[in-house]
Design a protein around this motif. Structure first.
Motif, PDB file in Angstrom:
ATOM      1  N   VAL A 152       5.840  25.420  11.142  1.00 41.94           N
ATOM      2  CA  VAL A 152       6.624  26.636  11.008  1.00 41.94           C
ATOM      3  C   VAL A 152       5.851  27.501  10.017  1.00 41.94           C
ATOM      4  O   VAL A 152       5.647  27.107   8.872  1.00 41.94           O
ATOM      5  CB  VAL A 152       8.045  26.343  10.484  1.00 41.94           C
ATOM      6  CG1 VAL A 152       8.829  27.633  10.309  1.00 41.94           C
ATOM      7  CG2 VAL A 152       8.771  25.376  11.414  1.00 41.94           C
ATOM      8  N   ARG A 153       5.399  28.662  10.492  1.00 38.44           N
ATOM      9  CA  ARG A 153       4.565  29.534   9.659  1.00 38.44           C
ATOM     10  C   ARG A 153       5.213  30.909   9.569  1.00 38.44           C
ATOM     11  O   ARG A 153       5.494  31.540  10.589  1.00 38.44           O
ATOM     12  CB  ARG A 153       3.166  29.670  10.254  1.00 38.44           C
ATOM     13  CG  ARG A 153       2.227  30.491   9.381  1.00 38.44           C
ATOM     14  CD  ARG A 153       0.902  30.771  10.062  1.00 38.44           C
ATOM     15  NE  ARG A 153       0.242  29.543  10.494  1.00 38.44           N
ATOM     16  CZ  ARG A 153      -0.799  29.527  11.316  1.00 38.44           C
ATOM     17  NH1 ARG A 153      -1.294  30.636  11.806  1.00 38.44           N
ATOM     18  NH2 ARG A 153      -1.359  28.381  11.661  1.00 38.44           N
ATOM     19  N   GLY A 154       5.442  31.353   8.340  1.00 44.56           N
ATOM     20  CA  GLY A 154       6.041  32.665   8.126  1.00 44.56           C
ATOM     21  C   GLY A 154       5.122  33.568   7.330  1.00 44.56           C
ATOM     22  O   GLY A 154       4.314  33.104   6.524  1.00 44.56           O
ATOM     23  N   GLN A 155       5.258  34.869   7.564  1.00 43.85           N
ATOM     24  CA  GLN A 155       4.463  35.852   6.832  1.00 43.85           C
ATOM     25  C   GLN A 155       5.408  36.840   6.159  1.00 43.85           C
ATOM     26  O   GLN A 155       6.344  37.333   6.779  1.00 43.85           O
ATOM     27  CB  GLN A 155       3.528  36.597   7.788  1.00 43.85           C
ATOM     28  CG  GLN A 155       2.657  37.613   7.086  1.00 43.85           C
ATOM     29  CD  GLN A 155       1.690  38.267   8.044  1.00 43.85           C
ATOM     30  OE1 GLN A 155       0.929  37.587   8.710  1.00 43.85           O
ATOM     31  NE2 GLN A 155       1.732  39.583   8.105  1.00 43.85           N
ATOM     32  N   PHE A 169      10.489  35.246  20.810  1.00 45.48           N
ATOM     33  CA  PHE A 169       9.571  35.735  21.833  1.00 45.48           C
ATOM     34  C   PHE A 169       8.503  34.687  22.058  1.00 45.48           C
ATOM     35  O   PHE A 169       8.308  33.790  21.240  1.00 45.48           O
ATOM     36  CB  PHE A 169       8.934  37.076  21.421  1.00 45.48           C
ATOM     37  CG  PHE A 169       8.113  36.995  20.164  1.00 45.48           C
ATOM     38  CD1 PHE A 169       6.786  36.592  20.194  1.00 45.48           C
ATOM     39  CD2 PHE A 169       8.681  37.327  18.937  1.00 45.48           C
ATOM     40  CE1 PHE A 169       6.037  36.520  19.025  1.00 45.48           C
ATOM     41  CE2 PHE A 169       7.941  37.257  17.766  1.00 45.48           C
ATOM     42  CZ  PHE A 169       6.611  36.857  17.806  1.00 45.48           C
ATOM     43  N   VAL A 170       7.834  34.789  23.179  1.00 43.85           N
ATOM     44  CA  VAL A 170       6.665  33.967  23.483  1.00 43.85           C
ATOM     45  C   VAL A 170       5.529  34.952  23.705  1.00 43.85           C
ATOM     46  O   VAL A 170       5.613  35.812  24.585  1.00 43.85           O
ATOM     47  CB  VAL A 170       6.886  33.079  24.722  1.00 43.85           C
ATOM     48  CG1 VAL A 170       5.640  32.268  25.033  1.00 43.85           C
ATOM     49  CG2 VAL A 170       8.092  32.162  24.509  1.00 43.85           C
ATOM     50  N   ASP A 171       4.483  34.839  22.877  1.00 44.64           N
ATOM     51  CA  ASP A 171       3.388  35.814  22.969  1.00 44.64           C
ATOM     52  C   ASP A 171       2.432  35.475  24.120  1.00 44.64           C
ATOM     53  O   ASP A 171       2.644  34.496  24.844  1.00 44.64           O
ATOM     54  CB  ASP A 171       2.670  35.966  21.626  1.00 44.64           C
ATOM     55  CG  ASP A 171       1.856  34.751  21.210  1.00 44.64           C
ATOM     56  OD1 ASP A 171       1.630  33.834  22.033  1.00 44.64           O
ATOM     57  OD2 ASP A 171       1.424  34.717  20.044  1.00 44.64           O
ATOM     58  N   TYR A 228       6.200  32.073  13.166  1.00 49.85           N
ATOM     59  CA  TYR A 228       5.697  31.440  14.377  1.00 49.85           C
ATOM     60  C   TYR A 228       5.986  29.955  14.290  1.00 49.85           C
ATOM     61  O   TYR A 228       6.021  29.370  13.197  1.00 49.85           O
ATOM     62  CB  TYR A 228       4.185  31.655  14.539  1.00 49.85           C
ATOM     63  CG  TYR A 228       3.841  32.899  15.314  1.00 49.85           C
ATOM     64  CD1 TYR A 228       3.801  32.881  16.710  1.00 49.85           C
ATOM     65  CD2 TYR A 228       3.556  34.086  14.665  1.00 49.85           C
ATOM     66  CE1 TYR A 228       3.481  34.017  17.432  1.00 49.85           C
ATOM     67  CE2 TYR A 228       3.238  35.233  15.383  1.00 49.85           C
ATOM     68  CZ  TYR A 228       3.207  35.186  16.759  1.00 49.85           C
ATOM     69  OH  TYR A 228       2.900  36.307  17.476  1.00 49.85           O
ATOM     70  N   PHE A 229       6.147  29.338  15.467  1.00 48.17           N
ATOM     71  CA  PHE A 229       6.460  27.912  15.575  1.00 48.17           C
ATOM     72  C   PHE A 229       5.427  27.306  16.502  1.00 48.17           C
ATOM     73  O   PHE A 229       5.461  27.519  17.717  1.00 48.17           O
ATOM     74  CB  PHE A 229       7.880  27.746  16.110  1.00 48.17           C
ATOM     75  CG  PHE A 229       8.876  28.518  15.308  1.00 48.17           C
ATOM     76  CD1 PHE A 229       9.515  27.933  14.237  1.00 48.17           C
ATOM     77  CD2 PHE A 229       9.141  29.848  15.593  1.00 48.17           C
ATOM     78  CE1 PHE A 229      10.406  28.660  13.475  1.00 48.17           C
ATOM     79  CE2 PHE A 229      10.038  30.586  14.831  1.00 48.17           C
ATOM     80  CZ  PHE A 229      10.673  29.991  13.765  1.00 48.17           C
TER      81      PHE A 229
END
Length: 186
Positions: free
Chosen positions: A95-98, A65-67, A82-83
């Motif tokens: 590259v960030r992950g939660q 998706f694109v926010d 998120y990228f």
């Protein structure tokens, strides 16, 4: 031939329509197309862009998706990633992950120990815990790479895979250390 001479030669070849006037292959060996506004073959480092990120996801059949801020994201194994393209020219890929669950504030010290142990033993990803306004602790992973001189399609794919896979390994470790009580039978 030096690298810059090779790049100039590649640009000349592209400007002429590719070898023998045929279209050049697209991103990651996909259908014949050229990256937006690039005009270079996929083995020449070109600037990082959100368009290249989304093209990679589409090429591999990933849902993304694109926010509202224009940031690209997606879910991998139930975890939000998120990228980002940071820097003055959007040249830094992050590259960030939660992790998909959160901790009570009382567990902050032990969660920080897990993150610090990981960071001491491994280069990727960088892991950290954040306390949100609601007092809950969230765990995040990041892999950042400076691509000031551009990136080939193959390199970009490798970096995205590394960011996703190394974060997944860490998040899987958290799942083992802190099993989800809702997933167990009463």
């Amino acid at each position: 031939m030096g690298f810059m001479a090779w790049v100039r030669r590649a640009r000349t070849t592209v400007a002429g329509g590719g070898a023998g006037g045929r279209p050049l292959p697209g991103l990651l060996g996909g259908p014949a197309r050229t990256p937006p506004d690039q005009g270079l073959p996929p083995d020449v480092p070109t600037p990082l862009s959100r368009a290249r990120l989304t093209a990679w996801f589409e090429e591999h059949g990933y849902t993304y998706f694109v926010d509202s801020d224009g940031d690209v994201g997606g879910l991998w194994r139930g975890r939000l990633f998120y990228f980002f393209c940071f820097g003055q020219r959007g040249e830094i890929l992050q590259v960030r992950g939660q992790w998909h669950r959160e901790f009570a504030i009382e567990r902050l010290t032990e969660v920080l120990e897990v993150c610090n142990t990981w960071n001491a033993d491994r280069l990727w990803p960088k892991t950290y815990a954040r306390v949100r306004d609601d007092g809950m602790v969230h765990v995040t992973c990041e892999v950042a790479t400076d691509l000031e001189h551009g990136v080939t399609d193959e390199q970009l794919g490798q970096l995205l895979h590394c960011g996703l896979s190394t974060a997944t390994v860490f998040f899987d470790q958290l799942d083992e250390l802190y099993p989800d009580p809702a997933s167990e039978a009463p």
